[in-house]
Design a protein around this motif. Structure first.
Motif, PDB file in Angstrom:
ATOM      1  N   ARG A 286       0.823  -1.202   0.000  1.00 16.97           N
ATOM      2  CA  ARG A 286       0.000   0.000   0.000  1.00 16.97           C
ATOM      3  C   ARG A 286       0.862   1.258   0.000  1.00 16.97           C
ATOM      4  N   ASP A 287       2.003   1.232   0.699  1.00 15.99           N
ATOM      5  CA  ASP A 287       2.889   2.403   0.718  1.00 15.99           C
ATOM      6  C   ASP A 287       3.350   2.776  -0.687  1.00 15.99           C
ATOM      7  N   ARG A 288       3.718   1.789  -1.465  1.00 18.99           N
ATOM      8  CA  ARG A 288       4.210   2.076  -2.812  1.00 18.99           C
ATOM      9  C   ARG A 288       3.120   2.688  -3.683  1.00 18.99           C
ATOM     10  N   MET A 293       0.556   7.736  -5.874  1.00 21.36           N
ATOM     11  CA  MET A 293      -0.566   8.668  -5.920  1.00 21.36           C
ATOM     12  C   MET A 293      -0.125  10.086  -5.550  1.00 21.36           C
ATOM     13  N   ALA A 294       0.892  10.199  -4.668  1.00 20.98           N
ATOM     14  CA  ALA A 294       1.357  11.519  -4.244  1.00 20.98           C
ATOM     15  C   ALA A 294       2.337  12.135  -5.231  1.00 20.98           C
ATOM     16  N   LEU A 326      -5.851   3.483   0.069  1.00 23.37           N
ATOM     17  CA  LEU A 326      -5.196   4.784   0.235  1.00 23.37           C
ATOM     18  C   LEU A 326      -5.223   5.308   1.665  1.00 23.37           C
ATOM     19  N   GLN A 327      -6.025   4.706   2.543  1.00 25.00           N
ATOM     20  CA  GLN A 327      -6.115   5.234   3.894  1.00 25.00           C
ATOM     21  C   GLN A 327      -4.830   4.925   4.684  1.00 25.00           C
TER      22      GLN A 327
END
Length: 611
Positions: A286-288, A293-294, A326-327
């Motif tokens: 999820r971090d990747r 996304m950022a 994304l949370q």
């Protein structure tokens, strides 16, 4: 074609959908006008219509006609070998007496009282590899012989023959019509054989009942056919054995059907899906994606993953999966399971996931993913999409966060073997060899005589290949002109209601019936109809397997046979009937067969959707 959404005709404005339907109308008028008015051969009519539609459709001007040739070659490559081999098998079975042996065995099993059943069953079996007109030529002398014995039921006998021959001719490959429909709609040939035969059987029973009714309402005496004497029957000792006679018919059905069953079992494993434990590091995974996304760049892999999951942005379940991805913070076990199921449902099943066959948003694709990405998305099975997208995910995230999957399971390995042996081209080649060997042995033919016989059969099969390939090119050009999408927009196909989705079956049945009534050829009607509806032929759109759409198209091609149909004249002239008598018997018989087949297809789509 005008390459923008709106185009002008005089003072009126037509939309892109309306222009696509105009392309369809022009194509149909071209086909029907050339066949009916100009008496042109179906090949010339279809290839001309393909070029006309291609000229109207969007695309570079230098590609207008070359893409017709490419589509022609693609269709010929898909069905040409099978049609040629089926022509060889049919002629060899006739000349060797194998077909006669099958018929006599049926007659011996059912007896004289059930001779209509025997004649219908003979036509039902023989019309799988042999064209209808040939089957009718073969069996009519037997029907006439039965009348000379019984002195009654002549119309019942010849209608029983027509019943068996017509129904498998339009529903069961490898006859050209259902073969091309299956190819264009991406329906497995083995499944088409199984479902087509399953639906053909109750339709044949209905046809036999109707034949019996018409025999009582319109009893006819057998009439002489010209000045030619009735052909003498071949002695039993001159015929091949039953199993040798049936081998060219049963062997390809057995091989192809076995492949279908084992492939279906292997596909049912859904080996490429994400299973519990496959995402070995949820935090890093999820971090990747969140880092992607950022990022400032507009396109990267993580953004595409989320965009694919979100879809059109109105589905609450899709939005929930994207939100969990994304949370911040860790996911509990239930949330992880929810995300995993969402990835399987919305990401892995997306047929357009990799847009480039070599690399995708900076990720170099594996050999398998690259090969799969080159295939036509419209013809891609869901299990293939899952495999392609799982390969892409592993290219991006394995082995740090995503475990490798195992595609070559024991069931898949078995299916791979049967995929080779059950390939229609190979299966019919083996059958053709058996049929040729039987002919050579039974008639003591030299190799030169055998080659001459095969050449005659290939000459007749060559014309069928040209017509079917031209029909495939016409259908492909209708797809280029976005006819399928325009038709889809006319109907509530997007509705989740099963009644709305069943409208596509009615659409395929209706279009095929109109084309059959207008130009007379069932094969042309089937090829053209399937070309129009190819963009709708996916389980995701239909809610059931496309094989039912293929069968519905075949059923429609039986409706409305009259004086522009060669089958009408074969039945009338070989049966010794007048035109009026044929219109009263043949035409309603095919109406019963087509309607019953269609209703069975609708029922099976509801009860056994196969998705």
């Amino acid at each position: 074609m005008i390459p923008f959404d709106m185009c002008f005709l005089g003072q009126s404005v037509i939309t892109a959908d309306q222009y696509s339907l105009l392309c369809l109308l022009v194509g149909m008028v071209t086909v029907l006008g050339l066949i009916i008015i100009c008496k042109a051969n179906a090949f010339l009519a279809l290839i001309t219509a393909a070029m006309v539609v291609s000229l109207m459709a969007d695309g570079a001007i230098q590609d207008k006609f070359s893409r017709v040739a490419s589509s022609f070659g693609g269709t010929a490559g898909g069905v040409g070998i099978v049609i040629a081999l089926a022509a060889i098998i049919g002629k060899c079975m006739l000349d060797s007496g194998a077909a006669d042996r099958v018929v006599r065995t049926f007659m011996a099993i059912f007896g004289e009282k059930r001779s209509p059943v025997a004649l219908m069953g003979s036509g039902f079996v023989l019309a799988v590899p042999v064209f209808f007109d040939t089957v009718f030529y073969l069996l009519v002398p037997l029907g006439r012989s039965m009348f000379r014995k019984t002195k009654k039921n002549y119309l019942l006998y010849i209608m029983a023959i027509a019943t068996g021959g017509c129904i498998t001719h339009t529903l069961v490959p490898p006859t050209p019509g259902p073969l091309v429909v299956a190819d264009q709609l991406n329906v497995d040939k083995g499944l088409m054989i199984l479902v087509g035969a399953a639906i053909a059987f109750p339709a044949a029973c209905a046809g036999l009942w109707f034949s019996s009714l018409m025999n009582r309402l319109m009893p006819l005496e057998m009439r002489p056919l010209g000045n030619e004497p009735e052909p003498e029957a071949i002695p039993d000792d001159k015929l091949p054995s039953l199993w040798l006679s049936l081998a060219p018919v049963l062997l390809p059905v057995l091989l192809i059907s076995t492949n279908t069953v084992l492939t279906t079992m292997a596909d049912a494993e859904r080996a490429a899906q994400l299973r519990p434990g496959d995402i070995v590091d949820w935090g890093t995974f999820r971090d990747r994606i969140q880092q992607n996304m950022a990022a400032e760049d507009e396109t990267n892999f993580g953004k595409h993953v989320i965009a694919t999951i979100q879809g059109n942005g109105v589905d609450a379940e899709r939005a929930r999966i994207a939100e969990l991805m994304l949370q911040s913070g860790d996911l509990n076990g239930e949330e992880q399971e929810e995300v995993r199921a969402g990835l399987n449902r919305y990401l892995l099943l997306d047929k357009g996931f990799p847009k480039n066959p070599d690399a995708f948003l900076g990720i170099k694709l594996s050999g398998t993913a690259s090969s799969l990405a080159r295939s036509n998305p419209a013809r891609m099975a869901p299990v293939t999409a899952e495999r392609m997208n799982r390969e892409v995910l592993e290219s991006a995230y394995a082995p740090e966060t995503l475990a490798r999957y195992e595609w070559e399971t024991a069931k898949r390995k078995a299916a791979n073997v049967t995929s080779m042996l059950g390939d229609p081209n190979f299966a019919l080649l083996i059958s053709a060899v058996i049929a040729m060997w039987t002919l050579a042995m039974q008639r003591s033919l030299s190799l030169k005589e055998l080659a001459s016989s095969v050449e005659v059969s290939l000459m007749s099969g060559g014309l069928i290949i040209l017509i079917t390939a031209a029909g495939g090119a016409f259908g492909a050009m209708l797809t280029v002109a976005n006819v399928g999408e325009a038709i889809q927009h006319l109907f509530p196909i997007g509705s989740e209601a099963s009644s709305a989705k069943l409208l596509i079956l009615f659409l395929g049945f209706g279009i095929s019936a109109v084309l059959k009534i207008a130009q007379g050829s069932s094969t042309v009607a089937m090829i053209t109809s399937s070309g129009m509806l190819v963009s709708l032929a996916s389980p995701e759109v239909l809610g059931y397997h496309p094989v039912y759409l293929a069968v519905s198209i075949g059923a429609g091609s039986l409706i409305g046979s009259w004086m522009n149909d060669s089958g009408f004249w074969i039945f009338a002239k070989m049966g010794g009937l007048t035109e009026v008598e044929a219109l009263k018997s043949w035409t309603p018989l095919l109406l019963v067969l087509g309607t019953t087949s269609f209703l069975c297809a609708v029922l099976m789509a509801l009860v056994l959707p196969l998705v």
